[in-house]
Design an enzyme around this catalytic site. Structure first.
Site, PDB file in Angstrom:
ATOM      1  N   SER A   1       0.654  -1.270  -0.649  1.00 56.76           N
ATOM      2  CA  SER A   1       0.031  -0.078   0.278  1.00 56.76           C
ATOM      3  C   SER A   1       1.066   1.274  -0.183  1.00 56.76           C
ATOM      4  O   SER A   1       0.912   2.534  -1.044  1.00 56.76           O
ATOM      5  CB  SER A   1      -1.084  -0.284   1.087  1.00 56.76           C
ATOM      6  OG  SER A   1      -0.196   0.004   2.810  1.00 56.76           O
ATOM      7  N   THR A   2       2.276   1.700   0.591  1.00 55.64           N
ATOM      8  CA  THR A   2       2.536   2.374   0.859  1.00 55.64           C
ATOM      9  C   THR A   2       4.018   2.424  -0.395  1.00 55.64           C
ATOM     10  O   THR A   2       3.785   3.942  -1.149  1.00 55.64           O
ATOM     11  CB  THR A   2       4.321   2.372   1.710  1.00 55.64           C
ATOM     12  OG1 THR A   2       3.056   1.695   3.411  1.00 55.64           O
ATOM     13  CG2 THR A   2       4.263   3.718   2.038  1.00 55.64           C
TER      14      THR A   2
ATOM     15  N   GLY B   1       2.327  -9.159   2.796  1.00 52.15           N
ATOM     16  CA  GLY B   1       1.785  -8.688   1.022  1.00 52.15           C
ATOM     17  C   GLY B   1       2.009  -9.845   0.890  1.00 52.15           C
ATOM     18  O   GLY B   1       1.189  -9.844  -0.673  1.00 52.15           O
TER      19      GLY B   1
ATOM     20  N   GLU C   1      11.040  -9.233  -3.899  1.00 48.24           N
ATOM     21  CA  GLU C   1      11.432  -8.246  -2.888  1.00 48.24           C
ATOM     22  C   GLU C   1      12.706  -8.272  -2.575  1.00 48.24           C
ATOM     23  O   GLU C   1      12.970  -7.354  -2.707  1.00 48.24           O
ATOM     24  CB  GLU C   1      11.037  -7.573  -1.818  1.00 48.24           C
ATOM     25  CG  GLU C   1       8.991  -7.025  -1.655  1.00 48.24           C
ATOM     26  CD  GLU C   1       8.068  -6.740  -1.045  1.00 48.24           C
ATOM     27  OE1 GLU C   1       7.330  -6.100  -0.965  1.00 48.24           O
ATOM     28  OE2 GLU C   1       7.805  -7.578   0.056  1.00 48.24           O
TER      29      GLU C   1
ATOM     30  N   LYS D   1       4.622   1.585  12.463  1.00 51.79           N
ATOM     31  CA  LYS D   1       5.579   0.113  12.047  1.00 51.79           C
ATOM     32  C   LYS D   1       6.529   0.708  12.559  1.00 51.79           C
ATOM     33  O   LYS D   1       7.671  -0.926  12.353  1.00 51.79           O
ATOM     34  CB  LYS D   1       6.134   0.489  10.442  1.00 51.79           C
ATOM     35  CG  LYS D   1       5.048   1.080   9.510  1.00 51.79           C
ATOM     36  CD  LYS D   1       3.780  -0.615   9.754  1.00 51.79           C
ATOM     37  CE  LYS D   1       3.070  -0.686   8.649  1.00 51.79           C
ATOM     38  NZ  LYS D   1       1.696   0.410   8.595  1.00 51.79           N
TER      39      LYS D   1
END
Length: 264
Positions: free
Chosen positions: A59-60, A130, A136, A154
């Site tokens: 989302s970020t 996620g 990643e 976070k």
């Protein structure tokens, strides 16, 4: 929470904390998604024309990819090549007209921008809630600079400290056996291992065709590097969600402004 975390980091002399780049004291409290967007836009200021970019997932990171696409359309950036960290990000980038490639063609990446699920005072990260942790880690491990973007929720004192999942990507074959091995390895931390499901009663399947076992910890793991190496030695484990000593910069957005934390 951000202030206490930053003070601890400073006292350990692990982070070089710069003050907020601007006062940024909004008249109203920003939502969590607005804070993510603020951090993402600040991270995109590191992007220069001609760069090969690692495009994060979540989302970020989505806000950062949107911003890169916007700057390309405006002609403020050009000759950008993106390396996506998931099929979802790949689809987003294509829709925005961002040219894409892969690690085979570009084994060295100039800059990666991505979010995180947890950040400790040493800039170690938990990622993968996620489900994209393997790609990643491959992409962000190949970059010269990795800018991590988070909102202050976070920030944790230690990895696993949020009480939420520490993801481990595992092969589907005998996943219960692998999960049991993981629980036993981290039993001193009160580890409980659970297979992630897709919300429909079926196992969540990663872009790589694997499962995710989520570890829930009650205590600190201890030496993260030792723990990470031991996890990877378990047959059936593909990768873990601890990103240790990888982030070069962490941008934290909070109600009082932005803090940029740089690795020495």
């Amino acid at each position: 929470m951000a202030v206490a975390w930053s003070e601890k980091a400073s006292s350990m002399k692990v982070l070089s904390l710069s003050p907020s780049l601007s006062p940024m004291s909004p008249p109203v409290i920003l939502t969590q998604d607005e804070l993510k967007k603020v951090a993402a836009f600040k991270a995109v200021e590191f992007v220069e024309s001609g760069m090969v970019l690692g495009l994060g997932t979540g989302s970020t990171a989505k806000h950062a990819v949107d911003r890169i696409g916007e700057l390309l359309r405006q002609g403020k950036l050009n000759n950008i090549i993106g390396i996506p960290t998931s099929k979802k990000t790949q689809e987003q980038a294509i829709s925005l007209g961002i040219p894409l490639s892969d690690l085979d063609s570009h084994p060295t990446i100039d800059l990666a921008i991505d979010g995180a699920d947890e950040v400790d005072p040493y800039l170690n990260l938990v990622k993968g809630r996620g489900g994209s942790l393997l790609r990643e880690k491959m992409v962000e491990g190949a970059c010269k600079k990795f800018v991590c973007i988070v909102d202050e929720s976070k920030l944790v004192k230690y990895l696993g400290g949020s009480g939420l999942a520490l993801p481990i990507e595992v092969v589907p074959f005998c996943w219960k056996f692998t999960a049991s091995k993981l629980e036993n390895l981290l039993r001193d931390s009160g580890c409980v291992a659970k297979l992630r499901n897709d919300g429909k009663g079926e196992p969540f399947v990663t872009d790589n065709g694997n499962y995710i076992v989520d570890l829930y910890l009650k205590k600190e793991i201890g030496d993260l590097q030792v723990a990470g190496d031991a996890i990877l030695r378990i047959a059936g484990v593909v990768e873990h969600g601890m990103f240790l000593d990888m982030a070069t910069t962490v941008i934290v957005a909070g109600d009082l402004g932005i803090t940029i934390n740089n690795k020495h």
